[in-house]
Scaffold this motif. Structure first.
Motif, PDB file in Angstrom:
ATOM      1  N   VAL A   1       0.835  -1.211   0.000  1.00 43.80           N
ATOM      2  CA  VAL A   1       0.000   0.000   0.000  1.00 43.80           C
ATOM      3  C   VAL A   1       0.872   1.265   0.000  1.00 43.80           C
ATOM      4  O   VAL A   1       0.671   2.176  -0.802  1.00 43.80           O
ATOM      5  CB  VAL A   1      -0.972  -0.008   1.212  1.00 43.80           C
ATOM      6  N   TYR A   2       1.875   1.300   0.893  1.00 46.89           N
ATOM      7  CA  TYR A   2       2.743   2.486   0.948  1.00 46.89           C
ATOM      8  C   TYR A   2       3.663   2.581  -0.264  1.00 46.89           C
ATOM      9  O   TYR A   2       4.137   3.664  -0.600  1.00 46.89           O
ATOM     10  CB  TYR A   2       3.568   2.506   2.239  1.00 46.89           C
ATOM     11  N   SER A   3       3.928   1.449  -0.922  1.00 48.46           N
ATOM     12  CA  SER A   3       4.753   1.508  -2.136  1.00 48.46           C
ATOM     13  C   SER A   3       3.980   2.233  -3.232  1.00 48.46           C
ATOM     14  O   SER A   3       4.566   2.907  -4.074  1.00 48.46           O
ATOM     15  CB  SER A   3       5.113   0.102  -2.615  1.00 48.46           C
ATOM     16  N   GLU A   4       2.651   2.100  -3.205  1.00 44.25           N
ATOM     17  CA  GLU A   4       1.830   2.810  -4.198  1.00 44.25           C
ATOM     18  C   GLU A   4       1.603   4.261  -3.816  1.00 44.25           C
ATOM     19  O   GLU A   4       1.560   5.131  -4.663  1.00 44.25           O
ATOM     20  CB  GLU A   4       0.477   2.105  -4.340  1.00 44.25           C
ATOM     21  N   ASP A   5       1.406   4.507  -2.521  1.00 49.27           N
ATOM     22  CA  ASP A   5       1.155   5.876  -2.075  1.00 49.27           C
ATOM     23  C   ASP A   5       1.819   6.088  -0.715  1.00 49.27           C
ATOM     24  O   ASP A   5       1.252   5.751   0.326  1.00 49.27           O
ATOM     25  CB  ASP A   5      -0.361   6.127  -1.980  1.00 49.27           C
ATOM     26  N   SER A   6       3.018   6.666  -0.742  1.00 41.98           N
ATOM     27  CA  SER A   6       3.766   6.807   0.517  1.00 41.98           C
ATOM     28  C   SER A   6       3.279   7.988   1.346  1.00 41.98           C
ATOM     29  O   SER A   6       3.737   8.203   2.458  1.00 41.98           O
ATOM     30  CB  SER A   6       5.256   6.950   0.216  1.00 41.98           C
ATOM     31  N   ASN A   7       2.318   8.760   0.794  1.00 42.24           N
ATOM     32  CA  ASN A   7       1.847   9.943   1.531  1.00 42.24           C
ATOM     33  C   ASN A   7       0.521   9.747   2.246  1.00 42.24           C
ATOM     34  O   ASN A   7      -0.082  10.710   2.704  1.00 42.24           O
ATOM     35  CB  ASN A   7       1.719  11.142   0.578  1.00 42.24           C
ATOM     36  N   LEU A   8       0.059   8.493   2.317  1.00 42.34           N
ATOM     37  CA  LEU A   8      -1.233   8.251   2.978  1.00 42.34           C
ATOM     38  C   LEU A   8      -1.177   8.710   4.433  1.00 42.34           C
ATOM     39  O   LEU A   8      -0.295   8.292   5.185  1.00 42.34           O
ATOM     40  CB  LEU A   8      -1.505   6.751   2.995  1.00 42.34           C
ATOM     41  N   SER A   9      -2.127   9.567   4.834  1.00 46.12           N
ATOM     42  CA  SER A   9      -2.095  10.031   6.226  1.00 46.12           C
ATOM     43  C   SER A   9      -2.641   8.966   7.164  1.00 46.12           C
ATOM     44  O   SER A   9      -2.302   8.932   8.345  1.00 46.12           O
ATOM     45  CB  SER A   9      -2.879  11.331   6.379  1.00 46.12           C
ATOM     46  N   ASN A  10      -3.490   8.092   6.631  1.00 43.31           N
ATOM     47  CA  ASN A  10      -4.043   7.009   7.444  1.00 43.31           C
ATOM     48  C   ASN A  10      -4.296   5.834   6.516  1.00 43.31           C
ATOM     49  O   ASN A  10      -4.926   5.993   5.462  1.00 43.31           O
ATOM     50  CB  ASN A  10      -5.351   7.463   8.108  1.00 43.31           C
ATOM     51  N   ILE A  11      -3.821   4.684   6.904  1.00 46.34           N
ATOM     52  CA  ILE A  11      -3.883   3.536   5.995  1.00 46.34           C
ATOM     53  C   ILE A  11      -5.320   3.083   5.722  1.00 46.34           C
ATOM     54  O   ILE A  11      -5.597   2.425   4.722  1.00 46.34           O
ATOM     55  CB  ILE A  11      -2.964   2.392   6.487  1.00 46.34           C
ATOM     56  N   LEU A  12      -6.265   3.490   6.580  1.00 46.90           N
ATOM     57  CA  LEU A  12      -7.672   3.154   6.337  1.00 46.90           C
ATOM     58  C   LEU A  12      -8.191   3.860   5.082  1.00 46.90           C
ATOM     59  O   LEU A  12      -9.233   3.501   4.548  1.00 46.90           O
ATOM     60  CB  LEU A  12      -8.540   3.545   7.533  1.00 46.90           C
ATOM     61  N   LEU A  13      -7.462   4.870   4.598  1.00 48.08           N
ATOM     62  CA  LEU A  13      -7.900   5.586   3.390  1.00 48.08           C
ATOM     63  C   LEU A  13      -7.517   4.847   2.108  1.00 48.08           C
ATOM     64  O   LEU A  13      -7.886   5.267   1.016  1.00 48.08           O
ATOM     65  CB  LEU A  13      -7.300   6.997   3.373  1.00 48.08           C
ATOM     66  N   SER A  14      -6.818   3.729   2.242  1.00 54.79           N
ATOM     67  CA  SER A  14      -6.455   2.947   1.057  1.00 54.79           C
ATOM     68  C   SER A  14      -7.633   2.076   0.619  1.00 54.79           C
ATOM     69  O   SER A  14      -8.280   1.426   1.450  1.00 54.79           O
ATOM     70  CB  SER A  14      -5.245   2.063   1.388  1.00 54.79           C
ATOM     71  N   GLN A  15      -7.877   2.056  -0.685  1.00 57.27           N
ATOM     72  CA  GLN A  15      -8.964   1.246  -1.240  1.00 57.27           C
ATOM     73  C   GLN A  15      -8.752  -0.242  -0.914  1.00 57.27           C
ATOM     74  O   GLN A  15      -9.687  -0.954  -0.529  1.00 57.27           O
ATOM     75  CB  GLN A  15      -9.008   1.468  -2.763  1.00 57.27           C
ATOM     76  N   ASP A  16      -7.518  -0.696  -1.044  1.00 57.23           N
ATOM     77  CA  ASP A  16      -7.207  -2.112  -0.780  1.00 57.23           C
ATOM     78  C   ASP A  16      -7.498  -2.481   0.668  1.00 57.23           C
ATOM     79  O   ASP A  16      -8.033  -3.546   0.970  1.00 57.23           O
ATOM     80  CB  ASP A  16      -5.707  -2.389  -1.019  1.00 57.23           C
ATOM     81  N   ILE A  17      -7.103  -1.582   1.562  1.00 58.06           N
ATOM     82  CA  ILE A  17      -7.334  -1.849   2.998  1.00 58.06           C
ATOM     83  C   ILE A  17      -8.837  -1.802   3.282  1.00 58.06           C
ATOM     84  O   ILE A  17      -9.359  -2.623   4.043  1.00 58.06           O
ATOM     85  CB  ILE A  17      -6.558  -0.824   3.875  1.00 58.06           C
ATOM     86  N   ALA A  18      -9.543  -0.872   2.632  1.00 59.53           N
ATOM     87  CA  ALA A  18     -10.997  -0.767   2.853  1.00 59.53           C
ATOM     88  C   ALA A  18     -11.693  -2.086   2.506  1.00 59.53           C
ATOM     89  O   ALA A  18     -12.608  -2.526   3.206  1.00 59.53           O
ATOM     90  CB  ALA A  18     -11.570   0.380   2.026  1.00 59.53           C
ATOM     91  N   GLU A  19     -11.235  -2.719   1.451  1.00 59.89           N
ATOM     92  CA  GLU A  19     -11.856  -4.002   1.072  1.00 59.89           C
ATOM     93  C   GLU A  19     -11.644  -5.053   2.162  1.00 59.89           C
ATOM     94  O   GLU A  19     -12.565  -5.799   2.511  1.00 59.89           O
ATOM     95  CB  GLU A  19     -11.266  -4.500  -0.257  1.00 59.89           C
ATOM     96  N   ILE A  20     -10.442  -5.087   2.710  1.00 61.13           N
ATOM     97  CA  ILE A  20     -10.162  -6.062   3.783  1.00 61.13           C
ATOM     98  C   ILE A  20     -11.047  -5.760   4.996  1.00 61.13           C
ATOM     99  O   ILE A  20     -11.699  -6.639   5.562  1.00 61.13           O
ATOM    100  CB  ILE A  20      -8.668  -5.994   4.206  1.00 61.13           C
ATOM    101  N   VAL A  21     -11.090  -4.486   5.361  1.00 64.16           N
ATOM    102  CA  VAL A  21     -11.844  -4.092   6.557  1.00 64.16           C
ATOM    103  C   VAL A  21     -13.329  -4.402   6.370  1.00 64.16           C
ATOM    104  O   VAL A  21     -13.971  -4.987   7.254  1.00 64.16           O
ATOM    105  CB  VAL A  21     -11.622  -2.585   6.866  1.00 64.16           C
ATOM    106  N   ASN A  22     -13.874  -4.046   5.205  1.00 64.23           N
ATOM    107  CA  ASN A  22     -15.302  -4.277   4.974  1.00 64.23           C
ATOM    108  C   ASN A  22     -15.671  -5.756   5.068  1.00 64.23           C
ATOM    109  O   ASN A  22     -16.777  -6.100   5.472  1.00 64.23           O
ATOM    110  CB  ASN A  22     -15.724  -3.716   3.615  1.00 64.23           C
ATOM    111  N   SER A  23     -14.709  -6.616   4.733  1.00 64.95           N
ATOM    112  CA  SER A  23     -15.034  -8.047   4.767  1.00 64.95           C
ATOM    113  C   SER A  23     -15.009  -8.621   6.187  1.00 64.95           C
ATOM    114  O   SER A  23     -15.451  -9.732   6.412  1.00 64.95           O
ATOM    115  CB  SER A  23     -14.050  -8.814   3.874  1.00 64.95           C
ATOM    116  N   LYS A  24     -14.481  -7.863   7.143  1.00 68.46           N
ATOM    117  CA  LYS A  24     -14.323  -8.419   8.504  1.00 68.46           C
ATOM    118  C   LYS A  24     -15.093  -7.641   9.576  1.00 68.46           C
ATOM    119  O   LYS A  24     -15.162  -8.093  10.716  1.00 68.46           O
ATOM    120  CB  LYS A  24     -12.850  -8.378   8.938  1.00 68.46           C
TER     121      LYS A  24
END
Ligand code: 6PG
Length: 471
Positions: free
Chosen positions: A378-401
């Protein structure tokens, strides 16, 4: 006289093991300790291939080092570090490098960087994680401070650190005390994940009547899946350890009162200081504090007896839900810690590279886990993310759990099983992902009693109202 490339001050368990690791990787090293026994032990444990020496004379130690000298301190944080520095400073020359590899408080490190810079000495704060085994066979190493000094020790650090996919678990963490800051936050996350695992254990033993053998199997299974991590792995093994005194399981004989050395508390203090919300780490610190009230808890448990815990209806399903809840709450704990690093990096001008932080946490350290591989992507794609929950990939994981986390908490609260860390992880998530919070009402109250003003949705600026006071 023979000279050595590195020096190690402090030959306790961590110092000795790190020294052997350095020597095994082809770097000559001399150790210093006031305790002669430790020096003898050092010589006894060295192999023929290692070039090591030990001394209890600081003058001899310094004289044996190639210049510019490269000295690693592995002594307890606090006063012992200052005491060593006071004694060694007069013996050093301009350009020498002193690296504090203990768990020092980052503000002390900033002070020491400045103090030694006046003398032309380079001081680096360096977090080292992985315990005794890590130090010996490959820790995660978090160096920060003087960049020039870092470059001269970099080959050694890369050689001795853990490797993941051939990549060394060490990287420059940023300026001044960045290395110790990153290690402090690592420990804050460590506290949160350990607390979550202990809450999951409580849910499984009380909610599904599982015994230690069954818990061992469950953690073994979890460790083979997406929860794969060092902390799950050691928990799996803990459930098998027998107690030589009673013949039962050791875990059942251990008093439920946690110790701590302060790094978790520092992380919470830092978050408060910098206006960052890390409630799951705070909850982990508070849970250790609550655990220390053992006698009061015993008294209170008699005063407030709870009704019997309703056993989970479907054990298989319950175990899966607790597993997913643990995975998600763990992810949220990392999220909180990383968000503190983002803020601190700006605040203190550390320039902490988050992508490298998650990269070097993938191996060697206590919070190493498969999840960090995902964070690294995730950070390799966007190293400026202020919060990792803002990543689309992470959102998919979170929504599934997320429903598992909710159900697990419903079960725990309706049965009186304390899950402070799980609950704060969910509450953090719910607040962070809510567009409209009820804080408009707090602003109204503040303005009502203190004329503190509020902002409006439809106009810029700050407003004050003469509220209708009917009392
Ligand atoms: C590590 C550990 C290590 C130490 C903790 C223990 O990364 O190797 O974090 O540094 O075991 O600091 O901390 P507490 O005593 O506060 O639990």
């Amino acid at each position: 006289m023979d000279t050595y490339s590195y020096g190690m001050v402090g030959l306790g368990v961590m110092g000795r093991n790190l020294l052997y690791n350095i020597a095994e990787n082809g770097f000559s090293i001399v150790g210093f300790d006031l305790d002669i026994q430790k020096i003898n032990d050092l010589q006894g444990g060295a192999t023929a291939e290692m070039t090591v020496a030990g001394t209890d004379s600081l003058e001899e130690f310094v004289a044996k080092l190639e210049t510019p000298r490269k000295i690693i301190l592995m002594v307890p944080a606090g006063k012992p570090v200052d005491a060593v520095l006071e004694n060694i400073k007069p013996l050093l020359s301009k350009g020498d490098i002193v690296i504090d590899a203990g768990n020092s408080y980052f503000k002390d490190t900033n002070r020491r960087v400045a103090d030694l810079a006046v003398l032309g000495l380079h001081f680096m704060g360096m977090g080292v994680s992985g315990g005794e085994k890590g130090a010996r066979f490959g820790p995660s190493i978090m160096p920060g401070g003087d960049l020039e000094a870092f470059h001269s020790v970099r080959p050694m650090l890369e050689a001795i650190s853990a490797k993941v996919n051939g990549e060394a678990c060490t990287a420059y963490m940023g300026q001044d005390a960045a290395g110790h800051y990153v290690k402090m936050v690592h420990n804050g996350i460590e506290y949160a994940v350990m607390q979550l695992i202990s809450e999951a254990y409580d849910l499984l033993r009380k909610g599904a009547d599982l015994n230690n053998d069954q818990l061992h199997e469950i953690f073994k299974d979890w460790n083979n899946g997406e929860l794969n991590s060092f902390l799950i792995e050691i928990t799996r093994d803990i459930f098998q350890q027998k107690d030589p005194v009673t013949g039962g399981f050791l875990v059942d004989q251990i008093l439920d009162k946690a110790g701590s050395k302060g790094t978790g508390k520092w992380t919470s203090e830092e978050a408060l200081e910098n206006g960052v919300a890390i409630p799951t780490i705070d909850a982990a610190v508070a849970s250790r504090t609550l655990s220390s009230y053992k006698s009061e808890r015993v008294q209170a448990s008699q005063l407030y007896s709870k009704s019997a815990i309703a056993r989970a209806e479907n054990t298989e399903l319950f175990i899966q839900e607790v597993r997913d809840a643990l995975f998600l709450a763990t992810l949220i704990s990392y999220t909180q810690g990383l968000s503190l690093l983002v803020k601190a990096s700006e605040e203190y001008q550390f320039h902490i590279p988050l992508k490298d932080v998650v990269k070097i946490w993938r191996g060697g350290c206590i919070i190493r886990s498969s999840l960090l591989e995902k964070f690294y992507e995730v950070y390799s794609e966007d190293s400026n993310l202020s919060n990792i929950l803002l990543s689309q990939d992470i959102a998919e994981i979170v929504n599934s759990k997320i429903s598992s986390l909710r159900k697990t908490i419903v079960f725990s609260t309706s049965n009186g099983i304390s899950t402070l860390a799980f609950q704060t992880a969910l509450a953090y998530f719910d607040a962070y992902t809510t567009e409209s919070l009820p804080i408009n009402l707090i602003q109204a109250q503040r303005d009502y009693f203190g004329a503190h003003t509020y902002q409006r949705k439809d106009q810029d600026g700050f407003f004050h109202t003469s509220w209708n006071t009917n009392n």
